[in-house]
Motif scaffolding. Structure first.
Motif, PDB file in Angstrom:
ATOM      1  N   THR A 303      38.660 -14.514  25.939  1.00 32.38           N
ATOM      2  CA  THR A 303      39.919 -13.480  26.340  1.00 32.38           C
ATOM      3  C   THR A 303      39.592 -12.350  26.833  1.00 32.38           C
ATOM      4  N   LYS A 304      38.398 -11.699  26.127  1.00 25.79           N
ATOM      5  CA  LYS A 304      37.888 -10.604  26.620  1.00 25.79           C
ATOM      6  C   LYS A 304      37.503 -10.557  27.889  1.00 25.79           C
ATOM      7  N   ALA A 305      36.897 -11.589  28.386  1.00 26.79           N
ATOM      8  CA  ALA A 305      36.572 -11.565  29.876  1.00 26.79           C
ATOM      9  C   ALA A 305      37.957 -11.736  30.802  1.00 26.79           C
ATOM     10  N   ALA A 306      38.783 -12.393  30.231  1.00 26.65           N
ATOM     11  CA  ALA A 306      40.006 -12.422  31.290  1.00 26.65           C
ATOM     12  C   ALA A 306      40.733 -11.197  31.138  1.00 26.65           C
ATOM     13  N   ALA A 307      40.808 -10.515  29.946  1.00 20.76           N
ATOM     14  CA  ALA A 307      41.797  -9.427  29.936  1.00 20.76           C
ATOM     15  C   ALA A 307      41.151  -7.895  30.490  1.00 20.76           C
ATOM     16  N   PHE A 308      39.581  -8.161  30.497  1.00 16.49           N
ATOM     17  CA  PHE A 308      39.027  -6.889  31.189  1.00 16.49           C
ATOM     18  C   PHE A 308      39.096  -7.297  32.725  1.00 16.49           C
ATOM     19  N   GLY A 309      38.913  -8.590  33.112  1.00 13.32           N
ATOM     20  CA  GLY A 309      39.187  -8.691  34.611  1.00 13.32           C
ATOM     21  C   GLY A 309      40.573  -8.314  34.891  1.00 13.32           C
ATOM     22  N   ALA A 310      41.622  -8.602  34.054  1.00 16.87           N
ATOM     23  CA  ALA A 310      42.903  -8.031  34.616  1.00 16.87           C
ATOM     24  C   ALA A 310      42.972  -6.360  34.453  1.00 16.87           C
ATOM     25  N   ILE A 311      42.430  -5.794  33.495  1.00 16.48           N
ATOM     26  CA  ILE A 311      42.246  -4.477  33.393  1.00 16.48           C
ATOM     27  C   ILE A 311      41.538  -3.858  34.477  1.00 16.48           C
ATOM     28  N   LEU A 312      40.632  -4.536  34.929  1.00 11.71           N
ATOM     29  CA  LEU A 312      39.789  -4.151  36.054  1.00 11.71           C
ATOM     30  C   LEU A 312      40.885  -3.937  37.418  1.00 11.71           C
ATOM     31  N   ARG A 313      41.387  -5.295  37.502  1.00  9.60           N
ATOM     32  CA  ARG A 313      41.994  -5.170  38.874  1.00  9.60           C
ATOM     33  C   ARG A 313      43.425  -4.200  38.560  1.00  9.60           C
ATOM     34  N   LEU A 314      43.970  -4.178  37.863  1.00  7.38           N
ATOM     35  CA  LEU A 314      44.876  -2.992  37.512  1.00  7.38           C
ATOM     36  C   LEU A 314      44.461  -1.659  37.812  1.00  7.38           C
ATOM     37  N   ALA A 315      43.469  -1.410  37.226  1.00 10.74           N
ATOM     38  CA  ALA A 315      42.937  -0.044  37.207  1.00 10.74           C
ATOM     39  C   ALA A 315      42.414   0.200  38.581  1.00 10.74           C
ATOM     40  N   TYR A 316      41.710  -0.601  39.468  1.00 12.66           N
ATOM     41  CA  TYR A 316      41.068  -0.556  40.520  1.00 12.66           C
ATOM     42  C   TYR A 316      41.722  -0.873  41.864  1.00 12.66           C
ATOM     43  N   VAL A 317      42.905  -1.819  41.515  1.00 17.24           N
ATOM     44  CA  VAL A 317      43.510  -2.138  42.872  1.00 17.24           C
ATOM     45  C   VAL A 317      44.923  -1.640  42.648  1.00 17.24           C
TER      46      VAL A 317
END
Lengths: 539, 965
Positions: A303-317
């Motif tokens: 879950t952490k992996a997935a959610a941090f992936g989503a956070i990264l995309r939201l924050a960076y893209v």
């Protein structure tokens, strides 16, 4: 799907001239597709396979499917780009639902591999008919005659495997989606199976059900916030695609900020809830403690992996252009997460709760990397996620082996003197503790170092974050060292605590998790390199 | 150099096996490993002196700048000599220190060898990150060595304390390293060659690096861990706490001094804390009775002294510091090893019980005397040479006033003299304590130590003397480091005799005062007892730990007591604080019109009142009713706003929820457990109001943010031209947004099925129990009765009037629901509203006559209805395809039906019928699961209770006996 339907709905007044088929690069989405099909096959197996063969078949289907998906990532990696959608010729916008890029594929691969380890630990039977950690009849009241009857009849909960695979599908989708709606769908797809899995513990069932209910209620709330935020951001940008959102931020009038900021915050609330960042962390200890231990490990890692992936995309893209508006709030969250996670782990007396707080602290450290806002930060976060994930799955797998009278002995006092009676398990656990503490030659050190150096390189705020992070690491060293002291240097309790001998599957998970922790500490270069190459988002 | 480290690693890996087979004989073998390194260092000695520094670069993690770079400078050569030489001798010494049957030998040998390797790596590496890695390795390994004998809780605590303090320092250092590395370089030689400007970041980094160094070298305020660590076996103390680990901090200070000695706070941290430590350590050493502890405090004192000199930053001081490092390493390891021998021979380390050992243990007392004289700084020992040179460097500083004002130089000089006097005093105390014959104490019985056992201390002790005598030859080897310092003139070479100089006089003064202090030891001890402890790092450490612990416990108690409302409250607080505040500060509010019609205000006020009353009431049912009232208020607002269609739907939804609530509430206590006016309710009231306000503001801001024309402006014309209907809401549902509706009903079907099966796994899709098929045995009502409740319900539960009215109203309600369904296209209504009305009709039947009555009224399975509805809806959606239209396209058919008149039939009606069926089915499901299902459960529980009561009544003895553990 969303890509095709949404524009058609929102532009009813100006109907598109002709139906434009959405472009799908099937090779690029192959990993996702395989996992989804695996989950469906799991459902069919559940329905039609005779009970005595079901467990074995389910495990093979799940592991086989996940492996196949992991392999297919190699082909997907040569098909990077946006897919599942269409380019709008008239406005020159690209309306694609999925972004197959480095971070997405890296995380997909990480989630798949960690998912396989998770499934293997869940499959542990200790000689019984069904998975040992799960109740044979989840819907019955704990201690009721129905439950007894189900146990006597040899009922087994092999549906946990399709559920897990569905969750993995959602987790893989989460960092891959390129629009808010897709992200929400992925969020729900990954959450709903986890809510159920949490409530299925065989022992201490009331605790498990309470955890499940809390997780569900709070999760529902945070999902609602996410949706609320999505609506506001849609109102702001007129689109849910990250690309549109990002360009809208640079062009929209300032007066619209009243929609942008609340929207951004609300969406972040939904995502930060999933990683267990303070102050949205409250569910973590209760859920980690209540859930069946293998599920906890799986959840903590994937879950952490997935959610941090989503956070990264939201924050960076998606919201990168409005970074100055929201990053301060995230900095505070990161600080709070590190401090609360590490300080509160000091007082824990339950191993699972201790690991829960440790996971909160780690979430804070990862957030520090996210807030570096450059490619080294992304690479560091990706590396951290993998390093932490493998260690934590192995740690929880070991926790599930330490038993007293057949039930898991999670109280710290029960772990006293474990090192003398069971040196192998205790040494492995001690090593993982050192990794969590970030001692050199473990993956924990390399990941912490990568994150902190990315933060320091990003400027004064990052430096402050890194200093606080290091202070918090010092606190957590105390916690982990205490566990090691307890295991090796204390007298064993009067009542015997044993380490049950696991099957080859669990042994494999523990061994792989521990060896990865060591390997990433000693020879981290190749994965660091991979994470670094995978740190570029497509837009 | 990497090969040497690899050798250590291999040796460490093989050590357990060696220890298992050879037992203590493994030690001489392992001693060869550091000895090899020592030999190599001797081989390259001339190269180092001449500046041909051996280097070696092996990439490891280039992405992080973490590489296996090694190079040998004079500084690292000196420390490495000490580390390897003393390491080899200590390992040799271990052969006789440990017993063959020591069960932890395998671990000790391995860890000790690994530690020697890590220490060697620490001084050889040319990469700051590797330095940190080796640094933490020494921390962890020393933790294992200190906690060697885990049986006693003192050992455990000491090990933990040492670990925490040094790890903390190490982590602080890591931040410093990162700060320097990110902005400049991770390479040590590159940093020394091209020092960064002393900006804020660099200064902060330097301070952090110093914190690491000070913690490792046990300076005030971190000094307490070292005496605590004396719980370790003596060889460990001799190696870690004399020669190796504690020197790491000094090594770092000396490493950085050439480039950072000018940084602000540098001198305060090194010189200031160093000299303070020197005095505090000496002071404490005089109060010890355990000779090992005495040495430990002496070490603390000496380390402070060396750090102070190493941090001074002049060429003379640099030379002095290296000489001090060598001298201290030699004499302190000698003394520790001697303590180990004495401890083994006499069985005690208490100087009040040791007596008359000097003469009887000459092989031990002689090297001890050498080392002691060296420690006290007596000519011609190494300690004298180095201390002389250190005093010289301070004197020179005071004269030249560089790098800091001379007043501090004089102060430092005074502090060193005081510290030296204390050193002399505790040296006397040690030698006297360990070896002297004390009046009134019987000679301690001893066992004669093995000759090999005393070999190492003997060699080291002689070394103290040799190094002093050979002082003039020592300088050229150390000088290359000294000249890297920027400040000061080229130093005088080390020598035993410089003539009568100020340092010599100061040395004599301190010697004299020290001896006097020892002579007057009892008077001095009394004086000491009266002075309260000035710096108590240990208490501070314990206090910090306790504070963290306590803070954690209390925070947990407040935030983590498993209470869902509190968890939720924290999330909601953030909601108010972040998005809410952002909307207030950033948003632009549109013009707000308070009301179109005063009646709206009245309704609004009523809703607010109802909402507040919800929080005050103590009964669950009342609360539900009040919540319902707010819903009906919304419906009223719709009416007043001119949206009858929405109002009907809202009204019906509200009613249905109320019924569902009531059905579920039967299984709950009638009152809330919490008292309504508890304080928590007050803050919840506030939080609720704040959240409501935030949502309101966001809604206002959102509607104020509109910049484009809403899509809905086209709806009226589109609804009429394409949807052929006048009720826009209904046409929107079944035509304009029919895709949405289709999706929603599918979800509804899934949800209804899921919820029903979740709540009652067993009752879904089971047999219907129709009243006609069942009759209570007591009742003898005849067949064909109109009111069936009589057969199945208990008399006291029946209400004949209600039953009669229900039967009368039921069909009217059904007709009304059909009317709503058919009229919906042009009038208020629609399939959804119609379905709800039909469902309510069924609910009423259930309420009046119980579950049998319900099954009588709806003798079919809910799932069937739901599935049929979905089939109809999907069928009607796809049907237009068959006629060449698109999915969900609507066609109108107008014709005349004889008794009826004009009929305006629209195909989307079929779709609406599907919706209708689904809603009815879902309502049926709800009533069946929540109504009938709970009924069954209650009945079952009552039976169980009755059974239990029967069993409980009988065995009364069992009850009293039943005090289970």
């Amino acid at each position: 799907m969303t890509a095709a339907v949404l524009p058609a709905l929102s532009n009813l007044s100006t109907l598109p001239a002709a139906f434009q088929a959405s472009e799908v690069n099937y090779v690029a989405v192959m990993p996702l597709f395989i996992v989804f099909v695996t989950a469906l096959i799991g459902v069919l197996v559940e329905a039609f396979m005779p009970r005595e063969r079901r467990h074995r078949v389910q495990v093979s289907v799940a592991v086989g499917g996940l492996l196949a998906a992991a392999v297919s990532i190699f082909w997907a990696s040569s098909n990077l780009g946006l897919t599942m959608g269409l380019s709008d010729g008239s406005t020159n916008r690209s309306l694609f639902a999925l972004a197959i890029d480095g971070p997405a594929l890296f995380l997909q691969g990480a989630i798949l591999l960690m998912g396989i380890l998770g499934v293997l630990t869940m499959a542990e039977r200790f000689g019984g008919v069904g998975p040992d950690a799960f109740t044979p009849s989840g819907a019955s009241t704990p201690g009721s005659p129905v439950e007894t009857a189900a146990t006597r009849a040899g009922a087994l909960t092999s549906e946990v495997f399709p559920l897990t695979v569905f969750a993995i599908f959602g987790m893989m989708l989460f960092p891959t989606t390129n629009d808010l709606i897709g992200m929400f769908v992925a969020l729900e797809v990954l959450s709903l199976p986890l809510y159920i899995l949490t409530g299925l513990a065989r022992r201490r069932r009331l605790l498990s059900q309470e955890a499940s209910l809390k997780y569900f209620l709070l999760g529902a709330f945070s999902s609602a916030f996410f949706l609320f935020g999505t609506a506001l951001l849609y109102g702001y940008a007129g689109s849910v695609y990250f690309g549109d959102l990002s360009s809208a931020i640079s062009t929209a009038p300032l007066a619209m900020n009243g929609l942008l900021l609340p929207g951004a915050f609300l969406v972040f609330v939904g995502l930060l809830f999933k990683v267990g960042a303070v102050p949205f962390h409250a569910w973590t200890p209760d859920v980690y403690q209540g859930a069946p231990t293998p599920v906890t490990g799986f959840m903590a890692a994937c879950t952490k992996a997935a959610a941090f992936g989503a956070i990264l995309r939201l924050a960076y893209v998606g919201l990168d252009t409005a970074r100055w508006e929201w990053s301060n709030a995230l900095v505070i969250v990161a600080l709070l997460t590190m401090v609360v996670g590490s300080v509160l782990s000091v007082t824990q007396t339950d191993m699972k709760r201790l690991l829960a707080y440790s996971s909160i602290a780690h979430a804070g450290f990862i957030l520090v990397g996210v807030l570096a806002f450059d490619r080294t930060g992304v690479g560091a976060v990706l590396f951290y996620i993998v390093a932490y994930g493998f260690s934590t799955i192995a740690a929880f797998a070991i926790v599930s082996l330490v038993r007293q009278n057949g039930a898991e002995a999670t109280h710290l006092s029960q772990w006293a003197g474990l090192g003398k009676a069971h040196p192998v398990a205790a040494s492995a656990f001690a090593f993982l503790m050192l990794a969590f503490a970030g001692i050199p030659l473990t993956s924990g050190f390399v990941s912490k170092f990568a994150v902190f150096s990315a933060a320091v390189g990003s400027g004064a705020t990052g430096t402050v974050l890194a200093v606080v992070g290091v202070l918090c690491s010092a606190i957590t060293v105390f916690v982990y060292a205490r566990v090691i002291v307890l295991m090796f240097f204390s007298e064993a309790p009067a009542e015997k605590v044993e380490v049950v001998t696991p099957s080859a599957m669990t042994t494999f998970s523990i061994a792989i998790g521990t060896l990865t922790t060591l390997a990433l500490g000693v020879v981290p270069a190749s994965l660091l390199d991979l994470a670094d190459r995978a740190s570029q988002f497509v837009r | 150099m990497a090969q040497l480290l690899l050798l250590h690693l291999i040796a460490a890996a093989l050590a357990p096996w060696l220890a298992k087979t050879l037992r203590t004989k493994a030690f001489p073998l392992l001693a060869l490993v550091p000895a090899t390194a020592f030999a190599w260092l001797l081989v390259v000695a001339t190269d180092v002196r001449d500046g041909n520094l051996p280097t070696q670069r092996i990439p490891w993690v280039p992405g992080l700048g973490l590489d296996l770079d090694f190079r040998l400078t004079t500084l690292s050569w000196v420390v490495a000599l000490l580390v390897t030489g003393v390491g080899a001798l200590v390992l040799l010494y271990c052969t006789w220190y440990f017993r063959d049957d020591d069960p932890t030998l395998w671990r000790f040998t391995s860890v000790f060898t690994a530690f020697a390797g890590a220490m060697l790596g620490l001084v050889l590496t040319d990469n700051f990150l590797m330095l940190y890695v080796f640094w933490e390795l020494t921390t962890v390994l020393s933790y294992l060595l200190i906690g060697h004998n885990p049986g006693s809780s003192t050992n455990r605590r000491a090990a933990m304390q040492a670990l925490l303090v040094t790890t903390f320092g190490g982590l602080a250092m890591l931040v410093g390293i990162i700060a320097i590395g990110v902005h400049h370089t991770y390479s040590i030689s590159a940093l020394l060659a091209d020092p960064p400007p002393l900006d804020a970041v660099t200064v902060a980094a330097v301070v952090l690096l110093l914190v690491g160094a000070l913690s490792k070298s046990a300076l005030v305020p971190f000094h307490f861990w070292l005496p605590g660590a004396m719980a370790a076996p003596t060889p460990v103390s001799a190696y870690l706490h004399a020669a190796a680990m504690v020197k790491a901090g000094i090594y770092l200070v000396a490493l950085l001094a050439p480039v950072f000695a000018g940084a602000p706070a540098w001198h305060a941290l090194t010189l200031g804390l160093g000299l303070l430590t020197m005095i505090v350590g000496g002071w404490r050493a005089l109060r010890q009775h355990d000779i090992k502890l005495l040495l430990a405090y002496g070490t603390v004192s000496q380390l402070g002294f060396i750090v102070a000199i190493a941090g001074l930053g002049t060429k003379t001081a640099a030379l002095a510091a290296l000489a001090l490092v060598l001298a201290h390493g030699l004499f302190k390891s000698t003394l520790f090893l001697v303590v180990g021998v004495v401890d083994h021979a006499a069985g005690t380390r208490d100087l009040r019980r040791l007596s008359g050992l000097g003469r009887r243990m000459l092989p031990v007392s002689v090297p001890a005397a050498f080392a002691g004289l060296s420690m006290a700084g007596v000519i011609p020992m190494a300690g004298f040479v180095s201390k002389e040179s250190a005093l010289e460097s301070l004197w020179e500083e005071a004269q030249e006033a560089a790098p800091f004002p001379s007043i501090y130089g004089y102060l430092a000089l005074a502090a060193v003299v005081v510290g030296s006097a204390l050193t002399v005093a505790y040296t006397c105390r040690f030698l006297w304590g360990a070896f002297a014959t004390k009046p009134g104490v019987p000679p301690t019985p001893i066992t004669v130590p093995h000759p090999g056992f005393v070999l190492s201390p003997l060699l080291l002790g002689v070394g103290c003397l040799a190094l002093g005598l050979l002082a003039p030859f020592e300088s050229p080897w150390l000088m290359p480091y000294a000249v890297t310092l920027p400040t000061g003139a080229s130093p005088e070479p080390l020598a035993l005799w410089h003539g009568v100089t100020v340092p010599l006089l100061l040395s004599l003064v301190s010697l004299g005062v020290g001896v006097a202090l020892f002579a007057q030891r009892e008077a001095f001890a009394r004086a000491q007892a009266r002075v309260p402890a000035l710096v108590d790092g240990e208490r501070g450490f314990a206090r910090t730990l306790r504070a963290v612990d306590r803070g954690a416990v209390e925070t947990t108690a407040v935030t983590q007591r498993g209470s869902l409302p509190i968890y939720l409250a924290s999330i909601l607080l953030v909601f108010v604080a972040l998005p809410g505040m952002a909307a207030v500060t950033q948003g632009r509010l549109p013009e707000v019109r308070l009301w179109d019609n005063p009646a709206q205000a009245v309704v609004g006020a009523l809703m607010i009142a109802a909402a507040v009353l919800v929080l005050v009431t103590r009964r669950r049912l009342t609360a539900v009713m009040l919540v319902g009232a707010t819903g009906y208020g919304v419906a009223m607002l719709f009416v007043l706003h001119g949206a009858p269609d929405l109002a009907i739907t809202q009204m019906l939804v509200e009613t249905v929820s109320l019924v569902v609530f009531v059905l579920a509430l039967r299984r709950m206590p009638t009152k809330f457990t919490r008292h309504p006016d508890s304080p928590s309710r007050t803050w919840r009231l506030g939080l609720g109001a704040a959240v409501g306000a935030a949502v309101g503001v966001i809604a206002l801001v959102a509607s104020g943010g509109r910049t484009t024309t809403p899509v809905s402006v086209d709806f009226p014309t589109e609804a009429y031209t394409f949807g052929h209907g006048k009720n826009i809401v209904n046409v929107t549902l079944v035509d304009i947004r029919a895709w949405d509706t289709l999706g929603e009903v599918s979800v509804l079907v899934a949800a209804a099925t899921g919820i029903a099966s979740l709540i009652f796994v067993r009752t879904r899709n089971t047999r219907l129990s129709r009243a006609t098929a069942k009759a209570l045995p007591s009742s003898n009502a005849a067949r064909g009765t109109w009111l069936l409740g009589g057969r199945t319900m208990r008399k006291e539960k029946r209400s004949v009037i209600f039953e009669v009215v229900t039967r009368l109203v039921f069909h009217i309600m059904l007709a009304a629901s059909l009317y709503l369904l058919f009229a919906g296209h042009n009038q208020p209504g629609g399939g959804f509203a119609g379905g709800l009305v039909a469902g309510l009709a069924l609910v009423v039947r259930y309420l009046a006559g119980g579950r049998y009555e319900l099954d009588e009224a709806a003798p079919f399975d809910a799932g069937l209805l739901v599935g049929l509805g979905l089939l109809v809806a999907v069928g009607s959606a796809l049907a237009p395809l068959a006629f060449g239209g698109t999915i969900l396209e609507t066609t109108a058919v107008d014709f005349t039906l004889w008794p009826w008149g004009e009929v305006h039939l629209v195909t989307s009606l079929v779709f609406d019928i599907g919706v209708y069926l689904i809603v009815v089915g879902m309502m049926l499901d709800i009533v069946r699961s929540l109504g009938t299902g709970i009924d069954r459960q209650i009945a079952e529980e009552q039976e169980q209770d009755e059974q239990q009561q029967e069993t409980e009544d009988e065995p009364e003895e069992l009850q009293t006996e039943g005090a289970r553990p």
